[in-house]
Design an enzyme around this catalytic site. Structure first.
Site, PDB file in Angstrom:
ATOM      1  N   HIS A  40      32.162  39.104  54.998  1.00  0.00           N
ATOM      2  CA  HIS A  40      32.326  37.738  55.515  1.00  0.00           C
ATOM      3  C   HIS A  40      33.744  37.745  55.928  1.00  0.00           C
ATOM      4  CE1 HIS A  40      34.552  36.580  51.943  1.00  0.00           C
ATOM      5  NE2 HIS A  40      33.280  36.947  51.105  1.00  0.00           N
ATOM      6  N   HIS A  77      36.808  39.100  53.714  1.00  0.00           N
ATOM      7  CA  HIS A  77      37.031  40.411  53.751  1.00  0.00           C
ATOM      8  C   HIS A  77      37.820  40.832  55.046  1.00  0.00           C
ATOM      9  CE1 HIS A  77      33.154  40.398  51.422  1.00  0.00           C
ATOM     10  NE2 HIS A  77      34.105  40.948  50.546  1.00  0.00           N
ATOM     11  N   CYS A 135      29.957  36.179  33.375  1.00  0.00           N
ATOM     12  CA  CYS A 135      29.591  35.783  34.686  1.00  0.00           C
ATOM     13  C   CYS A 135      29.144  36.879  35.615  1.00  0.00           C
ATOM     14  CB  CYS A 135      30.777  34.810  35.267  1.00  0.00           C
ATOM     15  SG  CYS A 135      30.448  34.703  37.175  1.00  0.00           S
ATOM     16  N   CYS A 157      32.084  37.320  39.018  1.00  0.00           N
ATOM     17  CA  CYS A 157      33.236  38.034  38.742  1.00  0.00           C
ATOM     18  C   CYS A 157      33.120  39.226  37.995  1.00  0.00           C
ATOM     19  CB  CYS A 157      34.160  37.174  38.504  1.00  0.00           C
ATOM     20  SG  CYS A 157      33.968  35.657  37.536  1.00  0.00           S
ATOM     21  N   CYS A 188      30.895  29.244  34.748  1.00  0.00           N
ATOM     22  CA  CYS A 188      32.127  30.198  35.366  1.00  0.00           C
ATOM     23  C   CYS A 188      33.240  29.447  35.920  1.00  0.00           C
ATOM     24  CB  CYS A 188      31.640  31.259  35.977  1.00  0.00           C
ATOM     25  SG  CYS A 188      33.138  32.083  36.973  1.00  0.00           S
ATOM     26  N   HIS A 234      33.282  30.700  39.725  1.00  0.00           N
ATOM     27  CA  HIS A 234      32.251  30.643  40.558  1.00  0.00           C
ATOM     28  C   HIS A 234      31.702  29.201  40.411  1.00  0.00           C
ATOM     29  CE1 HIS A 234      33.302  34.932  40.967  1.00  0.00           C
ATOM     30  NE2 HIS A 234      32.892  34.606  42.482  1.00  0.00           N
ATOM     31  N   LYS A 280      34.525  26.579  49.643  1.00  0.00           N
ATOM     32  CA  LYS A 280      34.561  27.877  49.565  1.00  0.00           C
ATOM     33  C   LYS A 280      33.295  28.459  50.067  1.00  0.00           C
ATOM     34  CE  LYS A 280      35.295  31.181  45.738  1.00  0.00           C
ATOM     35  NZ  LYS A 280      35.288  31.336  44.466  1.00  0.00           N
ATOM     36  N   LYS A 292      26.693  31.453  50.244  1.00  0.00           N
ATOM     37  CA  LYS A 292      25.433  31.378  50.838  1.00  0.00           C
ATOM     38  C   LYS A 292      24.563  30.151  50.477  1.00  0.00           C
ATOM     39  CE  LYS A 292      23.996  36.175  50.419  1.00  0.00           C
ATOM     40  NZ  LYS A 292      22.980  37.131  49.934  1.00  0.00           N
TER      41      LYS A 292
HETATM   42  N1  MSP Z   1      34.950  44.626  43.844  1.00  0.00           N
HETATM   43  C1  MSP Z   1      35.823  43.533  43.637  1.00  0.00           C
HETATM   44  C2  MSP Z   1      37.393  44.124  43.803  1.00  0.00           C
HETATM   45  C3  MSP Z   1      37.635  45.417  42.852  1.00  0.00           C
HETATM   46  S1  MSP Z   1      39.119  45.961  43.428  1.00  0.00           S
HETATM   47  C4  MSP Z   1      39.280  47.041  42.162  1.00  0.00           C
HETATM   48  C5  MSP Z   1      35.676  42.369  44.446  1.00  0.00           C
HETATM   49  N2  MSP Z   1      34.959  42.381  45.458  1.00  0.00           N
HETATM   50  S2  MSP Z   1      34.841  41.141  46.625  1.00  0.00           S
HETATM   51  O1  MSP Z   1      33.775  41.806  47.751  1.00  0.00           O
HETATM   52  O2  MSP Z   1      34.457  39.987  45.761  1.00  0.00           O
HETATM   53  O3  MSP Z   1      36.048  40.824  47.090  1.00  0.00           O
HETATM   54  C6  MSP Z   1      37.025  41.573  47.664  1.00  0.00           C
HETATM   55  C7  MSP Z   1      38.239  40.954  48.277  1.00  0.00           C
HETATM   56  O4  MSP Z   1      37.885  39.814  49.244  1.00  0.00           O
HETATM   57  C8  MSP Z   1      39.140  40.419  47.052  1.00  0.00           C
HETATM   58  O5  MSP Z   1      40.512  40.709  47.125  1.00  0.00           O
HETATM   59  C9  MSP Z   1      38.598  38.850  47.055  1.00  0.00           C
HETATM   60  O6  MSP Z   1      39.693  38.097  46.593  1.00  0.00           O
HETATM   61  C10 MSP Z   1      38.593  38.729  48.708  1.00  0.00           C
HETATM   62  N3  MSP Z   1      37.877  37.693  49.100  1.00  0.00           N
HETATM   63  C11 MSP Z   1      36.809  37.393  48.905  1.00  0.00           C
HETATM   64  N4  MSP Z   1      36.444  36.155  49.427  1.00  0.00           N
HETATM   65  C12 MSP Z   1      37.593  35.548  50.112  1.00  0.00           C
HETATM   66  C13 MSP Z   1      37.774  34.452  50.798  1.00  0.00           C
HETATM   67  N5  MSP Z   1      37.029  33.373  51.064  1.00  0.00           N
HETATM   68  N6  MSP Z   1      39.064  34.235  51.450  1.00  0.00           N
HETATM   69  C14 MSP Z   1      40.121  35.513  51.377  1.00  0.00           C
HETATM   70  N7  MSP Z   1      39.752  36.461  50.454  1.00  0.00           N
HETATM   71  C15 MSP Z   1      38.474  36.412  49.776  1.00  0.00           C
HETATM   72  O7  MSP Z   1      36.352  41.231  44.010  1.00  0.00           O
END
Ligand code: MSP
Length: 506
Positions: A19, A22, A127, A130, A144, A147, A295, A298
């Site tokens: 999304h 990322h 959770c 996370c 959690c 979340h 936040k 889905k």
């Molecule tokens: N797999 C773990 C990270 C392991 S690192 C050794 C994870 N994955 S994640 O897909 O949930 O998140 C990946 C990154 O995207 C994280 O740094 C997370 O903080 C970031 N974000 C997820 N949602 C976000 C937003 N809505 N806004 C900005 N960044 C966000 O956590």
């Protein structure tokens, strides 16, 4: 300043499609990587995907696919998003790769031999979003705290890591490295956590086979975070490519979102201390993107898909918007309206118009050749030089939004300069030919500077502008030292061409 620079993004869970959050992390990290390259550093930029989570296994089941096949498909999507946003990656890692399996096992082995891993029964709340254990007192009405979803009660025999015995060493590390976690608010959160005292954490799971087996007890797999964090070593050749590893480790910056701060700023350094590996220099934490004030999730149905935005607006405008709109380190809001407004005001009007105005005047009054001129030092020249200095200080502090404000101050001044100097009037008076030369050269130099400085944020437009100013990028990127050479545009034939940023109608 070190000549090498190793930076990483978090590795994304592949249980759902990427999304905008990322995309934001990829873009911000890529802008940092490009900036460091522009400073002449040898950069290694790593990203990847985190596959061994229980959520991923569940998502594969729901999709009716074998877990690895599901991961293959999802990993391709994340890699593709990197390409679409323009990430200049040097490595991409999947935690299901054999090279990573070996590193995770080696980390476990080292820690076990050190006496930092022991077996015990685990009972507690978990959770799955996370992938974290919580104590009763940390929950919000049973949910959690991150979340706000129900946690699950888990009881199993686990291996534990003696995190508690690293409290003092971590506190010392924080005291000696005041920007280990940056910005400061996120450091303070971790200091508060350290003050509360750390609990040992479970580093194995016996209820699943999806993961890296514990080397001395194959009935368990490694806890997903122990596995995931080790990716930063695997990705840069740990155990396999010594030269690469020694060139780039310790990492300069791990870029992460605020929700995973404690894993990176407490657990990861403790893991590295336990395995006698030097610690990364900095954990750089960004905020969250919210949509419609909430936040993204889905269930709420407010997840923003970066692919359609990239198709409609293109990558440079999206990169610009996210890095300008959100103060790095703080939370921000995404809205398509705000994107269009910024695009039209900052890109189409301010920058786009300046570029086309100046190039068409050079074409009209000097047959497309930027004039040579003496005595060019004036307010615009001074502002151009000062902009480079201020920008560098801000980019070095990762304040990319401020660096963009600084560039846009120069753009505004240059637009005012055109109005005030009125080249069209100077062109009518032969006696003012020298002055017209100076004005046009100063404007061309301001544009060249702007084109170089926007490179980390808008690499394609930077390249396009520099090509049209006949100062093309010759190496892997423009360099900040290019700006030490004043008047590089003098004598060059410019190519006006089509608008850099055609206006968007809402
Ligand atoms: N797999 C773990 C990270 C392991 S690192 C050794 C994870 N994955 S994640 O897909 O949930 O998140 C990946 C990154 O995207 C994280 O740094 C997370 O903080 C970031 N974000 C997820 N949602 C976000 C937003 N809505 N806004 C900005 N960044 C966000 O956590």
């Amino acid at each position: 300043m070190s000549k090498t620079f190793y930076l990483t993004t978090a590795i994304s869970y592949v249980n759902a499609r990427p999304h905008i959050g990322h995309a934001y992390e990829f873009i911000a990290s890529d802008a940092i990587a490009r900036y460091r390259r522009m400073q002449g550093m040898k950069v290694f930029f790593l990203s990847g995907v985190d596959e061994h989570s229980a959520q991923v296994e569940r998502a594969a089941k729901e999709a009716g696919l074998p877990t690895l096949e599901f991961c293959d498909r999802m990993a391709a999507l994340f890699r593709d998003l990197h390409e679409k946003v323009g990430s200049g990656l040097n490595g991409f890692i999947r935690t299901s790769e054999p090279r990573h399996h070996d590193v995770t096992q080696e980390m476990l082995r080292r820690s076990y031999q050190k006496g930092d891993i022991y077996q015990s029964a685990y009972k507690g709340w978990y959770c799955y979003s996370c992938e974290n254990y919580y104590q009763e007192k940390e929950l919000n009405n049973g949910n959690c705290p991150v979340h706000n979803r129900p946690t699950e009660w888990i009881e199993e025999d686990n291996y534990f890591f003696k995190l508690s015995s690293y409290s003092d060493a971590l506190k010392r590390h924080y005291a000696e490295n005041s920007e280990f976690v940056y910005p400061e608010t996120y450091k303070n959160e971790m200091l508060a956590l350290l003050d509360q005292g750390l609990q040992d954490i479970s580093v194995s799971r016996a209820t699943t086979k999806w993961g890296v087996p514990i080397p001395w007890d194959e009935t368990h797999v490694a806890y997903v975070w122990f596995d995931a964090l080790s990716n930063y070593l695997t990705g840069v050749g740990f155990l396999k490519e010594d030269e690469l590893f020694h060139t780039f480790w310790p990492a300069n910056v791990h870029v992460i979102g605020k929700d995973i701060n404690r894993f990176h700023s407490v657990f990861w350094p403790a893991m590295l201390m336990s395995t006698d590996i030097p610690l990364p220099r900095q954990i750089l934490v960004h905020g969250f993107i919210y949509h419609k004030g909430e936040k993204m999730s889905k269930t709420i149905g407010n997840v923003v898909d970066p692919y359609s935005l990239l198709d409609v607006y293109g990558r440079d405008p999206l990169r610009y918007f996210l890095l300008r709109e959100i103060a790095f380190g703080q939370d921000g809001n995404y809205s398509e309206d705000a994107l269009i407004t910024r695009y039209n005001a900052d890109l189409a009007n301010d920058l786009g118009n300046l570029f086309s105005r100046v190039l068409s005047m050079i074409k009209k009054y000097r047959d497309s050749v930027v004039p040579h001129a003496a005595g060019t030092d004036d307010a615009l020249r001074q502002k151009t030089r000062q902009t480079v200095e201020t920008y560098t200080t801000q980019m070095d502090r990762y304040a990319m939004h401020l660096a963009l404000v600084t560039i846009w101050e120069l753009i505004s001044l240059a637009n005012r300069y055109v109005d005030e100097q009125a080249p069209w009037a100077l062109a009518k008076d032969e006696a003012k030919a020298d002055r017209l030369d100076r004005v046009l050269l100063n404007l061309a130099e301001a544009l060249r500077t702007i084109a170089v400085l926007i490179y980390p944020i808008m690499p394609d437009k930077s390249e396009d502008m520099l090509a049209r100013l006949a100062c093309p990028i010759l190496g892997e990127c423009p360099f900040l030292t290019d700006l030490d050479h004043a008047d590089a545009t003098a004598g060059k034939t410019v190519t006006p061409g089509s608008p850099l940023f055609p206006r968007i109608e809402k």
